[in-house]
Enzyme design. Structure first.
Site, PDB file in Angstrom:
ATOM      1  N   LYS A  13     -26.692 -11.997  -5.661  1.00  0.00           N
ATOM      2  CA  LYS A  13     -27.466 -12.704  -6.685  1.00  0.00           C
ATOM      3  C   LYS A  13     -28.236 -13.893  -6.119  1.00  0.00           C
ATOM      4  O   LYS A  13     -29.410 -14.083  -6.453  1.00  0.00           O
ATOM      5  CB  LYS A  13     -26.520 -13.154  -7.809  1.00  0.00           C
ATOM      6  CG  LYS A  13     -27.215 -13.620  -9.056  1.00  0.00           C
ATOM      7  CD  LYS A  13     -26.311 -13.474 -10.280  1.00  0.00           C
ATOM      8  CE  LYS A  13     -25.031 -14.278 -10.169  1.00  0.00           C
ATOM      9  NZ  LYS A  13     -25.254 -15.722 -10.379  1.00  0.00           N
ATOM     10  N   ARG A  88     -22.987 -18.913 -18.629  1.00  0.00           N
ATOM     11  CA  ARG A  88     -21.843 -18.121 -18.196  1.00  0.00           C
ATOM     12  C   ARG A  88     -21.125 -17.469 -19.373  1.00  0.00           C
ATOM     13  O   ARG A  88     -20.296 -16.598 -19.173  1.00  0.00           O
ATOM     14  CB  ARG A  88     -20.805 -19.026 -17.505  1.00  0.00           C
ATOM     15  CG  ARG A  88     -21.090 -19.282 -16.076  1.00  0.00           C
ATOM     16  CD  ARG A  88     -19.823 -19.643 -15.312  1.00  0.00           C
ATOM     17  NE  ARG A  88     -20.159 -20.070 -13.965  1.00  0.00           N
ATOM     18  CZ  ARG A  88     -20.525 -19.238 -13.005  1.00  0.00           C
ATOM     19  NH1 ARG A  88     -20.564 -17.932 -13.228  1.00  0.00           N
ATOM     20  NH2 ARG A  88     -20.831 -19.696 -11.818  1.00  0.00           N
ATOM     21  N   ARG A 127     -18.006 -12.028   3.569  1.00  0.00           N
ATOM     22  CA  ARG A 127     -18.761 -13.290   3.542  1.00  0.00           C
ATOM     23  C   ARG A 127     -18.097 -14.356   4.410  1.00  0.00           C
ATOM     24  O   ARG A 127     -16.880 -14.458   4.474  1.00  0.00           O
ATOM     25  CB  ARG A 127     -18.852 -13.820   2.099  1.00  0.00           C
ATOM     26  CG  ARG A 127     -19.507 -12.837   1.170  1.00  0.00           C
ATOM     27  CD  ARG A 127     -20.195 -13.479   0.027  1.00  0.00           C
ATOM     28  NE  ARG A 127     -19.356 -14.360  -0.772  1.00  0.00           N
ATOM     29  CZ  ARG A 127     -19.790 -14.951  -1.886  1.00  0.00           C
ATOM     30  NH1 ARG A 127     -21.012 -14.728  -2.320  1.00  0.00           N
ATOM     31  NH2 ARG A 127     -18.987 -15.728  -2.561  1.00  0.00           N
ATOM     32  N   ARG A 160     -13.764 -18.016   2.691  1.00  0.00           N
ATOM     33  CA  ARG A 160     -13.162 -18.727   1.569  1.00  0.00           C
ATOM     34  C   ARG A 160     -11.973 -17.912   1.041  1.00  0.00           C
ATOM     35  O   ARG A 160     -11.997 -16.688   1.045  1.00  0.00           O
ATOM     36  CB  ARG A 160     -14.177 -18.904   0.441  1.00  0.00           C
ATOM     37  CG  ARG A 160     -15.420 -19.689   0.862  1.00  0.00           C
ATOM     38  CD  ARG A 160     -16.280 -20.029  -0.332  1.00  0.00           C
ATOM     39  NE  ARG A 160     -16.241 -18.980  -1.353  1.00  0.00           N
ATOM     40  CZ  ARG A 160     -16.667 -19.137  -2.605  1.00  0.00           C
ATOM     41  NH1 ARG A 160     -17.163 -20.281  -2.998  1.00  0.00           N
ATOM     42  NH2 ARG A 160     -16.609 -18.155  -3.461  1.00  0.00           N
ATOM     43  N   ARG A 171     -11.113 -11.146  -9.327  1.00  0.00           N
ATOM     44  CA  ARG A 171     -12.293 -11.888  -9.798  1.00  0.00           C
ATOM     45  C   ARG A 171     -13.242 -10.977 -10.559  1.00  0.00           C
ATOM     46  O   ARG A 171     -13.866 -11.396 -11.532  1.00  0.00           O
ATOM     47  CB  ARG A 171     -13.030 -12.515  -8.608  1.00  0.00           C
ATOM     48  CG  ARG A 171     -12.321 -13.706  -8.024  1.00  0.00           C
ATOM     49  CD  ARG A 171     -13.018 -14.191  -6.769  1.00  0.00           C
ATOM     50  NE  ARG A 171     -14.361 -14.705  -7.050  1.00  0.00           N
ATOM     51  CZ  ARG A 171     -15.285 -14.879  -6.118  1.00  0.00           C
ATOM     52  NH1 ARG A 171     -15.036 -14.555  -4.868  1.00  0.00           N
ATOM     53  NH2 ARG A 171     -16.459 -15.365  -6.440  1.00  0.00           N
TER      54      ARG A 171
END
Ligand SMILES: [Zn+2]
Length: 217
Positions: A13, A88, A127, A160, A171
């Protein structure tokens, strides 16, 4: 064009937001950037947000809403914008309506980046984030020149905690549960356009631009 971009974490995104905004000549406004700008600028809202973030809590809607409101009133956003990370939830969508109503405008379109969950797991778990500047690299799709080192600033890269594969699925479930009502909300208003966000960055950008062109001024 007043565009809202939605999609699960890891759908690319942030990258698409940059390309789409550049193509249509509108500012990319992400909540992450707004938070950082307010915190580093020492604004009253930034101080409030920092207290929550330092405590590991979510920044409450009213603080986020106020920051977005401030940002949308800046000159560069008056003729259009791409919003990334806001709204959100449906409550924030109503707040956005109110903010835009002040300038007698509305959202032009909401673009939903649709991806396969297994692909999201692959994307997220690859990532690597820069400790210094926050730029996000990927060990398969967007490798830095030297493993573990940020090309932009030389900072150290790390994975992370919430990019670990086992937490990514959780998630995704949370994302789906939280945003399903938002997506339904915009779909019922006939403001939602979904594209398949699988493929190369260039292919997805092309699909996005093709889907959005009829909404540009
Ligand atoms: Zn960096």
């Amino acid at each position: 064009m007043r565009l809202v971009l939605v999609g699960p974490p890891g759908a690319g995104k942030g990258t698409q937001a940059e390309f789409i905004a550049a193509h249509f000549g509108i500012p990319k406004i992400s909540t992450g950037d707004i938070f950082r700008a307010n915190v580093s600028g020492g604004t009253e809202l930034g101080k409030q947000a920092k207290q929550y973030m330092d405590a590991g809590d979510l920044v409450p809607d009213e603080v986020t809403n106020a920051m977005v409101h401030d940002r949308l009133q800046q000159d560069d956003a008056l003729d259009g914008f791409l919003l990334d990370g806001f709204p959100r939830n449906v409550a924030q969508a109503y707040e956005l309506d109110k903010m835009l109503a002040e300038s007698s405008t509305t959202i032009s379109v909401v673009l939903d980046l649709d991806v396969d969950h297994d692909e999201v797991v692959r994307r997220l778990s690859g990532r690597r984030t820069c400790k210094n500047c926050g730029h996000v690299w990927h060990i398969e799709y967007d490798k830095p020149k030297v493993d573990g080192v940020c090309d932009k600033c030389g900072g150290e890269l790390y994975q992370r905690d919430d990019d670990h594969a086992e937490t990514v699925r959780h998630r995704l479930e949370v994302y789906a549960a939280q945003t399903a009502p938002l997506i339904e909300f915009y779909d019922e208003r006939a403001q939602l356009v979904a594209i398949n966000a699988l493929g190369t960055v260039e292919d997805v950008t092309e699909r996005a631009i093709a889907a959005l062109t009829s909404y540009a001024d």
